[in-house]
Write an enzyme that holds these catalytic residues in place. Structure first.
Site, PDB file in Angstrom:
ATOM      1  N   ASP A   1       4.718   0.400   1.591  1.00  0.00           N
ATOM      2  CA  ASP A   1       4.618  -0.117   0.219  1.00  0.00           C
ATOM      3  C   ASP A   1       3.311   0.227  -0.474  1.00  0.00           C
ATOM      4  O   ASP A   1       2.961  -0.365  -1.489  1.00  0.00           O
ATOM      5  CB  ASP A   1       4.785  -1.639   0.236  1.00  0.00           C
ATOM      6  N   GLU A   2       2.596   1.208   0.042  1.00  0.00           N
ATOM      7  CA  GLU A   2       1.258   1.473  -0.471  1.00  0.00           C
ATOM      8  C   GLU A   2       0.954   2.963  -0.387  1.00  0.00           C
ATOM      9  O   GLU A   2       1.244   3.606   0.629  1.00  0.00           O
ATOM     10  CB  GLU A   2       0.255   0.670   0.363  1.00  0.00           C
TER      11      GLU A   2
END
Length: 357
Positions: free
Chosen positions: A103-104
């Protein structure tokens, strides 16, 4: 002058769960293991955080802090699918992408011509696209320096963004608490404070040699960061540095013999299996053991060695357990560090930029 965006999804796992089950929207929610099975939280929503709940907290402790907390078992296949969609969104703006997790990611948009080349407007559009297509929110940090882009993405969470323009870098670092810089954990921050080093301005006021003498190589890195120096580029390939396996026990263990049996019968065979593809082209540099005690304190012991040596693993385990002073063990892990890739290394030794997505 590079233009770097750091995108960080907001409470990713739990946000996906709430999106798929809107009845959870106004409740404290976390994704993690059961409180009856020594579970640990992966993440929680912002409602739960108001009760003092946070990621990596044991589920049992989280439930004591927030009795109404809704615990959901993770759906990794769904999270990976969403992450893959994120990858395709990012690729519409740039192909220079460095994922840090599901998610990054860092994005280098220096040569992106959309919105007149404005990194601020590009970040806004990325976040808007993520919401339109995935019904999830993301936060963004924008800077010409990699480490500042990451820090900036946390400034206006959730669902916000923060820009540090080149002319504001020194001003921002001057007031920056050092524990916001990657690599400055709790222990390092406490040690820095014993030297009256708490903010960027404090590091700017001391000689680099003092930092190197007391903090080694990281002292030099910290000095450079606080001087506004970060020459690292957004990397589209990532090299695997280590491989590890660990297990949390349903009941704490106080027997070295039982721990050895688990290590040799379960953990090391699994470590060998996971390491196999990397060891086709690289060598083991160190082997190590990780122990987490019943009170959640943990320790690691490593040794420079080039094989899965049973006697050394046994000795490392004994020394690690001894550090607990008789405390029971709740988690045991084993790991290896991999040697650097030499100039003859093949592409198979490298993890492609989207390997972790």
């Amino acid at each position: 002058m590079r233009k770097i965006i750091h995108i960080d999804m907001d409470a990713f796992f739990v946000s996906v769960e709430i999106r798929d089950n809107p009845t959870l929207a106004d409740k404290p929610v976390a994704v993690g293991g059961s409180s009856t099975e020594r579970g640990v939280l992966s993440t929680c929503n912002y409602i739960a955080r108001k009760f003092g709940v946070h990621s990596a907290m044991s589920t049992s402790v989280a439930m004591r802090k927030c009795p109404d907390l809704v615990i959901i078992n993770g759906r990794m296949d769904v999270y990976k699918s969403v992450s893959d969609h994120l990858r395709h969104i990012f690729a519409r703006y740039t192909h220079i992408i460095e994922p840090l997790s599901l998610d990054e990611a860092y994005l280098d948009v220096t040569n992106c011509e959309l919105f007149g080349g404005s990194a601020t407007l590009i970040a806004e559009d990325i976040r808007r696209t993520i919401f339109d297509e995935l019904k999830l929110t993301a936060s963004a940090g924008i800077s010409s320096l990699k480490f500042l882009a990451k820090i900036a993405s946390d400034e206006n969470k959730p669902n916000g963004q923060f820009v540090i323009t080149p002319d504001k870098i020194n001003e921002f670092i001057y007031s920056l608490r050092l524990n916001k810089i990657s690599g400055v954990g709790k222990v390092t921050f406490e040690k820095l404070k014993t030297f009256n080093l708490e903010f960027g301005r404090d590091v700017q006021a001391v000689d680099q040699s003092v930092l190197i003498e007391n903090f080694g190589k990281f002292g030099q890195t910290l000095y450079q960061r606080c001087a506004g120096i970060d020459d690292r580029e957004v990397q589209t390939t990532r090299i695997r540095k280590s491989v590890g396996v660990e297990r949390t026990f349903n009941d704490d263990i106080d027997s070295n013999e039982a721990l050895e049996n688990i290590m040799f019968d379960k953990l090391i065979p699994e470590l060998k299996r996971r390491s196999e593809k990397y060891l086709q082209t690289r060598k083991i540099a160190t082997i190590g053991v990780k122990v987490k005690f019943a009170d959640f304190h943990q320790t690691t012991k490593d040794y420079s060695h080039t094989s899965f040596d049973k006697d050394i693993f046994s000795q490392l385990l004994s020394e690690a357990v001894e550090r607990g002073g008789g405390k029971k063990v709740r988690l045991l892990g084993v790991h290896i560090a991999l040697s650097d890739i030499d100039s003859c290394g093949s592409q198979n030794e490298m993890e492609q930029s989207f390997f972790s997505f």
